[in-house]
Design a protein around this motif. Structure first.
Motif, mmCIF file in Angstrom:
data_model
loop_
_atom_site.group_PDB
_atom_site.id
_atom_site.type_symbol
_atom_site.label_atom_id
_atom_site.label_comp_id
_atom_site.label_asym_id
_atom_site.label_seq_id
_atom_site.Cartn_x
_atom_site.Cartn_y
_atom_site.Cartn_z
ATOM 1 N N ILE A 116 0.832 -1.192 0.000
ATOM 2 C CA ILE A 116 0.000 0.000 0.000
ATOM 3 C C ILE A 116 0.872 1.249 0.000
ATOM 4 N N ASN A 117 0.303 2.324 -0.468
ATOM 5 C CA ASN A 117 0.995 3.623 -0.551
ATOM 6 C C ASN A 117 2.286 3.541 -1.390
ATOM 7 N N HIS A 118 2.214 2.726 -2.443
ATOM 8 C CA HIS A 118 3.368 2.581 -3.346
ATOM 9 C C HIS A 118 2.962 2.898 -4.797
ATOM 10 N N LEU A 119 3.936 3.382 -5.529
ATOM 11 C CA LEU A 119 3.826 3.551 -6.981
ATOM 12 C C LEU A 119 4.928 2.725 -7.640
ATOM 13 N N LEU A 120 4.661 2.329 -8.880
ATOM 14 C CA LEU A 120 5.662 1.572 -9.651
ATOM 15 C C LEU A 120 6.155 2.436 -10.810
#
Length: 254
Positions: A134-138
């Protein structure tokens, strides 16, 4: 009287014999000279015939100026004593140089075999939201050039008008520099926030600037990629970005 006639006769005979003797000597001398002249004449004629019977050597033509690129004939040098005997030596012509020889330059590799640093100019970069963690971008970068490029270290991120570069997670450093052949991709994950309450309140962002690291530590190479962030993206100073990884799963494990 009789004795005088006899004496006169004897004297006359003697004078006649002397005259005949002189005439004979002159004739002999004349015949001798003629014989000598006659004997010498054939010799002279023979020499003249031999001289005229030998073929005359043709005059040697003047050598034309050699054409460009033509190979010169070997040079012959003769050394020896003044008696006429000598040793003939053949010197090979100088080696031809060709500035346009193929293989030349310098063993320089063609543009198709050179490598480059991955930048915003030879890649396509995208950012997407993930459900886990959660609270991640790729972050995904794809080599769109025609040469292999190196994705050095980690991307250098700036949200909107932030002054500082987003923190880099040093524990995510791979064992080797990520190498991308044309069409291949590399990945980095962005942890947007740290532990709740550990710092300033998160703030919204709509824009992300991605700078690419150069070969030397701390350097930046080429142009940056300018991306629009997914809606409702928030970040704080305790977030991080990983090093570039060859596998998506490796990037999202942090």
């Amino acid at each position: 009287m009789r004795s005088n006639r006899i004496r006169t006769t004897v004297l006359g005979a003697t004078a006649l014999l002397a005259a005949l003797s002189l005439t004979a000597c002159g004739a002999d001398n004349s015949n001798s000279e003629s014989s000598k002249a006659g004997a010498a004449a054939p010799v002279a004629n023979t020499i003249d015939k031999q001289a005229t019977s030998q073929p005359e050597s043709p005059s040697r033509p003047r050598s034309a100026t050699p054409k460009a690129g033509a190979t010169e004939a070997p040079v012959t040098k003769t050394s020896g004593s003044g008696s006429g005997s000598g040793t003939t030596k053949h010197t090979a012509p100088p080696a031809r140089t060709d500035a346009n020889k193929a293989g030349t330059t310098d063993g320089t590799a063609t543009s198709s075999t050179k490598t480059a640093t991955c930048t915003g100019g030879n890649t396509r970069t995208s950012v997407s939201k993930v459900t886990r963690p959660i609270n991640h971008l790729l972050l995904t970068v794809t080599n769109t050039g025609n040469r292999t490029c190196y994705a050095y270290y980690a991307p250098k991120l700036r949200f909107d008008d932030a002054q500082a570069v987003f923190p880099i997670l040093e524990d995510s450093q791979p064992q080797a520099v990520v190498t991308l052949n044309p069409g291949e991709s590399a990945y980095a994950s962005i942890g947007l926030t740290g532990e709740p309450g550990a710092g300033p309140a998160p703030r919204k962002a709509t824009h992300l600037q991605v700078n690419f690291a150069g070969k030397n530590p701390g350097s930046t190479s080429g142009t940056a990629a300018e991306l629009n962030l997914p809606a409702n993206t928030v970040w704080d100073d305790n977030g991080f970005v990983t090093y570039w990884q060859t596998e998506m799963s490796d990037a999202l494990q942090y």
